[in-house]
Design a protein around this motif. Structure first.
Motif, mmCIF file in Angstrom:
data_model
loop_
_atom_site.group_PDB
_atom_site.id
_atom_site.type_symbol
_atom_site.label_atom_id
_atom_site.label_comp_id
_atom_site.label_asym_id
_atom_site.label_seq_id
_atom_site.Cartn_x
_atom_site.Cartn_y
_atom_site.Cartn_z
ATOM 1 N N ILE A 64 37.548 -56.396 114.997
ATOM 2 C CA ILE A 64 37.813 -57.466 115.958
ATOM 3 C C ILE A 64 38.521 -56.862 117.158
ATOM 4 O O ILE A 64 39.599 -56.269 117.028
ATOM 5 C CB ILE A 64 38.672 -58.571 115.316
ATOM 6 N N SER A 65 37.905 -56.994 118.307
ATOM 7 C CA SER A 65 38.465 -56.393 119.518
ATOM 8 C C SER A 65 38.322 -57.361 120.681
ATOM 9 O O SER A 65 37.589 -58.353 120.621
ATOM 10 C CB SER A 65 37.756 -55.068 119.833
ATOM 11 N N GLY A 66 39.028 -57.043 121.743
ATOM 12 C CA GLY A 66 39.034 -57.898 122.926
ATOM 13 C C GLY A 66 40.434 -58.015 123.472
ATOM 14 O O GLY A 66 41.266 -57.115 123.307
ATOM 15 N N ASP A 67 40.714 -59.115 124.112
ATOM 16 C CA ASP A 67 42.032 -59.347 124.706
ATOM 17 C C ASP A 67 42.950 -60.043 123.710
ATOM 18 O O ASP A 67 42.670 -61.162 123.267
ATOM 19 C CB ASP A 67 41.900 -60.205 125.978
ATOM 20 N N TRP A 68 44.019 -59.355 123.360
ATOM 21 C CA TRP A 68 45.045 -59.934 122.493
ATOM 22 C C TRP A 68 46.157 -60.500 123.362
ATOM 23 O O TRP A 68 46.731 -59.799 124.192
ATOM 24 C CB TRP A 68 45.630 -58.875 121.565
ATOM 25 N N ASN A 69 46.469 -61.766 123.156
ATOM 26 C CA ASN A 69 47.566 -62.414 123.882
ATOM 27 C C ASN A 69 48.787 -62.478 122.965
ATOM 28 O O ASN A 69 48.711 -62.991 121.835
ATOM 29 C CB ASN A 69 47.165 -63.819 124.303
ATOM 30 N N LEU A 70 49.883 -61.937 123.443
ATOM 31 C CA LEU A 70 51.111 -61.856 122.649
ATOM 32 C C LEU A 70 52.174 -62.739 123.269
ATOM 33 O O LEU A 70 52.488 -62.631 124.465
ATOM 34 C CB LEU A 70 51.607 -60.411 122.598
ATOM 35 N N LYS A 71 52.749 -63.617 122.431
ATOM 36 C CA LYS A 71 53.817 -64.500 122.880
ATOM 37 C C LYS A 71 54.950 -64.467 121.859
ATOM 38 O O LYS A 71 54.750 -64.715 120.671
ATOM 39 C CB LYS A 71 53.303 -65.934 123.034
ATOM 40 N N PHE A 72 56.151 -64.137 122.326
ATOM 41 C CA PHE A 72 57.319 -64.115 121.458
ATOM 42 C C PHE A 72 57.827 -65.541 121.279
ATOM 43 O O PHE A 72 57.982 -66.287 122.258
ATOM 44 C CB PHE A 72 58.402 -63.225 122.053
ATOM 45 N N THR A 73 58.090 -65.909 120.013
ATOM 46 C CA THR A 73 58.374 -67.320 119.727
ATOM 47 C C THR A 73 59.774 -67.597 119.192
ATOM 48 O O THR A 73 60.292 -68.698 119.357
ATOM 49 C CB THR A 73 57.358 -67.855 118.709
ATOM 50 N N GLU A 74 60.394 -66.617 118.536
ATOM 51 C CA GLU A 74 61.691 -66.869 117.900
ATOM 52 C C GLU A 74 62.370 -65.552 117.593
ATOM 53 O O GLU A 74 61.723 -64.630 117.078
ATOM 54 C CB GLU A 74 61.476 -67.654 116.593
ATOM 55 N N GLY A 75 63.651 -65.434 117.932
ATOM 56 C CA GLY A 75 64.336 -64.201 117.570
ATOM 57 C C GLY A 75 65.509 -63.861 118.455
ATOM 58 O O GLY A 75 65.938 -64.653 119.310
ATOM 59 N N LYS A 76 66.037 -62.642 118.271
ATOM 60 C CA LYS A 76 67.220 -62.151 118.959
ATOM 61 C C LYS A 76 66.886 -60.853 119.682
ATOM 62 O O LYS A 76 65.996 -60.116 119.231
ATOM 63 C CB LYS A 76 68.346 -61.917 117.941
ATOM 64 N N PRO A 77 67.605 -60.467 120.733
ATOM 65 C CA PRO A 77 68.683 -61.207 121.399
ATOM 66 C C PRO A 77 68.151 -62.317 122.315
ATOM 67 O O PRO A 77 68.835 -63.288 122.577
ATOM 68 C CB PRO A 77 69.389 -60.117 122.218
ATOM 69 N N ARG A 78 66.915 -62.173 122.830
ATOM 70 C CA ARG A 78 66.251 -63.212 123.604
ATOM 71 C C ARG A 78 64.755 -62.932 123.553
ATOM 72 O O ARG A 78 64.319 -61.865 123.133
ATOM 73 C CB ARG A 78 66.753 -63.234 125.053
ATOM 74 N N LEU A 79 63.963 -63.908 123.982
ATOM 75 C CA LEU A 79 62.515 -63.758 123.907
ATOM 76 C C LEU A 79 62.007 -62.927 125.074
ATOM 77 O O LEU A 79 62.197 -63.299 126.229
ATOM 78 C CB LEU A 79 61.831 -65.124 123.912
ATOM 79 N N PRO A 80 61.339 -61.809 124.808
ATOM 80 C CA PRO A 80 60.726 -61.022 125.895
ATOM 81 C C PRO A 80 59.573 -61.788 126.527
ATOM 82 O O PRO A 80 59.078 -62.785 125.984
ATOM 83 C CB PRO A 80 60.225 -59.759 125.181
ATOM 84 N N ARG A 91 70.317 -52.112 116.776
ATOM 85 C CA ARG A 91 70.557 -50.998 117.695
ATOM 86 C C ARG A 91 71.364 -51.477 118.892
ATOM 87 O O ARG A 91 72.290 -50.786 119.358
ATOM 88 C CB ARG A 91 69.227 -50.413 118.189
ATOM 89 N N LEU A 92 71.028 -52.652 119.372
ATOM 90 C CA LEU A 92 71.753 -53.240 120.501
ATOM 91 C C LEU A 92 73.088 -53.819 120.043
ATOM 92 O O LEU A 92 74.116 -53.618 120.710
ATOM 93 C CB LEU A 92 70.891 -54.324 121.145
ATOM 94 N N ARG A 93 73.064 -54.509 118.909
ATOM 95 C CA ARG A 93 74.269 -55.173 118.410
ATOM 96 C C ARG A 93 75.383 -54.160 118.143
ATOM 97 O O ARG A 93 76.555 -54.401 118.427
ATOM 98 C CB ARG A 93 73.931 -55.943 117.132
ATOM 99 N N ASP A 94 75.015 -52.995 117.598
ATOM 100 C CA ASP A 94 76.036 -51.997 117.294
ATOM 101 C C ASP A 94 76.602 -51.351 118.552
ATOM 102 O O ASP A 94 77.641 -50.707 118.507
ATOM 103 C CB ASP A 94 75.458 -50.930 116.351
ATOM 104 N N THR A 95 75.890 -51.490 119.658
ATOM 105 C CA THR A 95 76.404 -51.000 120.939
ATOM 106 C C THR A 95 77.335 -52.017 121.568
ATOM 107 O O THR A 95 78.390 -51.668 122.105
ATOM 108 C CB THR A 95 75.240 -50.716 121.908
ATOM 109 N N GLN A 96 76.965 -53.291 121.469
ATOM 110 C CA GLN A 96 77.703 -54.351 122.158
ATOM 111 C C GLN A 96 78.794 -54.983 121.301
ATOM 112 O O GLN A 96 79.895 -55.241 121.770
ATOM 113 C CB GLN A 96 76.720 -55.440 122.597
ATOM 114 N N MET A 97 78.461 -55.264 120.017
ATOM 115 C CA MET A 97 79.392 -56.007 119.161
ATOM 116 C C MET A 97 79.407 -55.428 117.745
ATOM 117 O O MET A 97 78.833 -56.007 116.830
ATOM 118 C CB MET A 97 78.986 -57.484 119.104
ATOM 119 N N PRO A 98 80.053 -54.293 117.558
ATOM 120 C CA PRO A 98 80.121 -53.718 116.208
ATOM 121 C C PRO A 98 81.174 -54.379 115.338
ATOM 122 O O PRO A 98 81.540 -53.846 114.281
ATOM 123 C CB PRO A 98 80.470 -52.255 116.488
#
Length: 841
Positions: free
Chosen positions: A679-695, A795-802
């Motif tokens: 299966i090939s073609g255009d894959w559409n990616l949408k971030f729906t839930e998570g941390k630290p924010r949705l890209p 990786r981010l959390r340990d930099t900002q809020m360990p």
């Protein structure tokens, strides 16, 4: 088809007396940090366990959390006992069982252990004996559990230790199901106050007269005999004064016992058998060649070793031999670093435990954490985290459903191992010890130190690889075996056709007597390549050796005794069933007997040598396939060179049961040839839930890790939706069997095709069946919601809020026990990596 049997096995669970609590569901270790628990949060976490499909929790009080000192509850205090009773009562209401450790942390010890009953170490220097306390204290102790480690060899140490629990449990009605003893970790302990006296009474001479021989590593034959005697005495004291009194006390107080005998200097088979539920341990990651199965590169084999099913079989052998219905495992310990473990890594480890005879999984584990505590909550220092903040919490119930279906069958069937292998532990004791205290510690980590390099280990590995079904037996357990008129061995619960003696040097007089007794009763005994050459015991050795040699030669002349030069042929002559076809295809299995007497198999593909093909099993041809994930299906049969063969499809990472049934698939030719449509073609990616924010959303034609995208995607942990519209060739529509193969998924994938949910894929291979009627020639819409690991966010959390690393004692460490620092990690691949294909014949 014998559908009635299938449904019985599929749905039946082992239920605990008077409670609607299932042992078929997996259970979990549950660390109470500082025992700073509340009824509200206990109830909330028990409800999470129930929602997740767990059957029980094992309370282990450990060290506390900084800032919560005022909320700590002292172990066995009235308040602690109130919380324990509430847990048992609330668990019973929810159908969740509860176990507890007879102590805090590990090993046994605490405030009522003083210098008189604490562990001791002996060293010999210049021929003189020096005895000192080990000064070891309870590891990871909870408030109220601190103190010295108990002397495991002292005559009254265990009884004195348990008086504290006598007082605590007096008058208490709401009790845990089982008491638990962790693996032996009394490091350096090798002596007790009356050891010299006990040694002389048991071995027949004064140890002080042979101290130079005890430390002699030159290969002196007399030195080997003294070392054996010394270890034999330790093993007997450990069994008689540590394992047995604890088990007896537990049963008298209404508890079952779970016992991790490994790590000790005793005979594991005897120690495991002393408990109601022998428990092994799966620590680290097995090196399994399943494509796509990841191993944390930071894991140190030199430091921790790897899991080994031959070591796991010591627990299941004791259970099989003694007729114990449950045999458990501490599962998933340090499978990878915190925040890096996936369900797809866990399933092969569980399958390896199943084929080793384990049927009662305990996850390692879950940390009690208050609901109000911010992400990632409280964490025990050792991975894996199975709690509500785990990145796989949403999919956890899927794996638990798999385990429950497997254990429902495994617990409601009995072992069908027909070969019994003697464990010649005296040959090990004769060698130089590689563990602390100059004693042999039979641990599950470095099994090469006591198992794999000995002839016994090499023979066991050969039997395992060549498809034999076998258990181990100890010297003590031989005494309980009887025979029937056909020469079969009976333990009272299990039946074996042959007793196999590995190539060993040493054999006790008592064991030779048991072999003579069994042989005279018609039992078939096979010595692998040679007879033992030396009797154990330093006292009066020359005289006893002459008698030993004469009696051994007499034994070798018995009709049912064979010194084998062709082991395969001799075992075949004794009607030992070998699963040659399964082993030749590198498939691991366990063979069992259902309640109606029919045979069944659990088969798992833990390698990369088999996909599908024609196979046979020794129990005949009346089977259907039950895949606990994909469901049941009929098997196609044909006439083969050695009887009927059936066509088995089992990709690397997959497992199934073969259950008794008379109906078979049509005997049409099966080519095994698969066609693929990518299966090939255009894959559409949408971030729906998570941390630290949705890209930001993205679109691409080549599937790759979303960490390569901009806009903080490399730190994202959560869910993202992939969507593609595609056409398919007519050949796919004409096929009756179509699978969707997602390729590489990091880490789980909820699949929807043309508006219909196909379920969530969480294990390797990431495949699912598709009803061909669901497909169409044009404009098929495939949506895949992928959940990744939490490592990238940390990786981010340990930099900002360990600040989350706030625990006492060891706090939180990485997989090599160094200071935990996720900030230095490279991004973990995330998302749908593919390729995505339709597979059909």
């Amino acid at each position: 088809m014998r559908v009635t049997l299938f449904l019985l096995l599929f749905f039946k669970c082992v239920l605990l007396p008077a409670q609607n609590i299932s042992t078929a569901k997996p259970w979990t270790y549950w660390w109470w940090m500082g025992s700073a628990v509340t009824k509200e949060d206990i109830s909330a976490q028990l409800q999470f366990f129930k929602k997740s499909g767990l059957g029980g929790a094992h309370i282990i009080p450990i060290y506390g959390v900084k800032g919560y000192e005022s909320k700590n509850i002292s172990f066995l205090s009235p308040q602690w006992l109130e919380m324990m009773q509430y847990t048992v009562q609330e668990g019973a209401r929810l159908g969740i069982g509860v176990d507890m450790t007879t102590g805090t942390g590990w090993p046994f010890g605490g405030p009522n252990v003083d210098t008189s009953n604490a562990a001791r170490n002996m060293v010999v220097t210049d021929g003189n004996l020096f005895i000192t306390p080990t000064k070891q204290k309870v590891k990871r102790a909870a408030p109220g559990g601190e103190g010295f480690v108990l002397d495991p060899f002292q005559s009254n140490a265990m009884d004195k230790y348990l008086t504290r629990f006598d007082s605590a449990f007096k008058g208490i009605s709401s009790k845990p199901r089982s008491m638990y003893m962790d693996s032996y970790e009394a490091y350096g302990a090798n002596w007790t106050d009356d050891f010299t006296k006990q040694f002389k009474e048991r071995r027949g001479y004064d140890l002080s007269s042979t101290l130079t021989l005890l430390t002699d590593s030159s290969g002196n034959p007399d030195a080997e005999l003294v070392k054996i005697d010394y270890h034999q005495t330790l093993a007997e004291l450990l069994y008689e004064r540590y394992a047995v009194p604890w088990t007896k006390w537990s049963r008298e107080h209404g508890f079952l016992t779970r016992y991790q005998a490994h790590g000790s200097p005793g005979n594991l088979l005897d120690l495991y058998a002393a408990s109601d539920i022998p428990e092994t341990e799966s620590f680290g990651t097995s090196r399994l060649p399943i494509p796509g199965l990841r191993v944390d590169p930071d894991y140190s084999i030199d430091q921790f070793g790897t899991p080994n099913p031959l070591a796991m079989k010591f627990a299941s052998s004791a259970a099989n031999l003694m007729g114990k219905p449950l045999v458990s495992s501490e599962t998933g310990t340090w499978l990878a670093n915190h925040f890096k473990v996936s369900l797809s890594q866990l399933k092969p480890q569980i399958d390896e435990l199943f084929v080793a005879g384990i049927n009662h999984i305990f996850y390692h584990g879950t940390t009690y954490s208050p609901d109000k505590e911010a992400y990632p909550g409280w964490l025990f220092y050792a991975s894996t985290n199975f709690g509500k903040h785990s990145h796989f919490a949403g999919e956890f119930s899927l794996m638990n459903a798999y385990v429950e279906q497997c254990q429902s069958i495994l617990q409601n069937s009995t072992s069908d191992n027909d070969l019994l292998v003697y464990f010649p532990i005296h040959d090990l004791w004769a060698t130089k010890a590689k563990s602390a205290g100059n004693v042999h510690l039979l641990e599950v980590h470095h099994v090469d130190r006591w198992l794999l390099d000995l002839p016994f280990g090499k023979l066991s590995k050969k039997l395992w690889n060549e498809g034999y079904a076998f258990d181990y037996v100890s010297d003590m357990q031989l005494k309980n075996l009887t025979s029937d008129k056909d020469g079969n061995l009976h333990s009272g619960k299990a039946i074996y056709k042959t007793l196999l003696i590995p190539a060993a040097t040493y054999l006790p007089t008592e064991t030779l007597a048991e072999l003579k007794r069994l042989a005279s009763a018609g039992v078939k005994i096979v010595f692998d390549s040679k007879l033992p050459s030396k009797v154990t015991g330093y006292a009066d050795h020359l005289k006893r050796q002459t008698i030993f040699e004469n009696e051994l030669q007499m034994l070798a002349k018995v009709k049912t005794v064979k010194v084998s030069t062709d082991l395969e042929a001799d075992l075949k002559n004794n009607s030992i069933s070998r699963e040659k076809s399964l082993s030749a295809n590198h498939l691991n299995f366990i063979r069992k007997k259902a309640t109606d007497g029919s045979k069944l198999y659990f088969v798992t593909n833990l390698g990369n040598a088999f996909q599908e093909g024609w196979v046979t099993v020794s129990a005949g041809s009346n089977f259907f396939k039950n895949d606990p994930i994909l469901g049941k299906s009929l098997l196609a049969y044909r006439k083969g060179n050695v009887g009927e063969e059936f066509f088995l499809s089992l990709a690397p990472g997959q497992s199934c049961f073969l259950l008794a049934g008379t109906e078979k698939a049509a005997r049409k030719p099966v080519s095994g040839k698969k066609e693929e449509f990518q299966i090939s073609g255009d894959w559409n990616l949408k971030f729906t839930e998570g941390k630290p924010r949705l890209p930001a959303a993205a679109k691409f034609t080549d599937l790759r890790s979303w960490t390569t995208l901009p806009d903080s995607a490399e730190f994202f942990s959560g869910k993202a939706n992939y969507k593609i519209t595609f056409d398919i060739p007519e050949a796919v529509l004409k096929n009756q069997q179509v699978e969707l193969d997602l390729g590489d998924v990091r880490e789980s994938a909820k699949v929807t095709l043309n508006g219909k949910e196909l379920g969530t894929l969480w294990s390797i291979p990431f495949r699912t069946r598709i009803d061909p009627k669901l497909l169409k020639m044009k404009d098929n819409v495939l949506e895949i919601e992928v959940t990744n690991l939490s490592a990238n966010y940390m990786r981010l959390r340990d930099t900002q809020m360990p600040d989350w690393k706030k625990f006492y004692e060891i706090n939180i460490v990485d997989i090599t026990y160094k200071k935990f620092d996720a900030a230095k990690w490279e991004p973990m691949p995330s998302g749908l990596l593919g390729p995505v294909k339709l597979v059909y014949e």
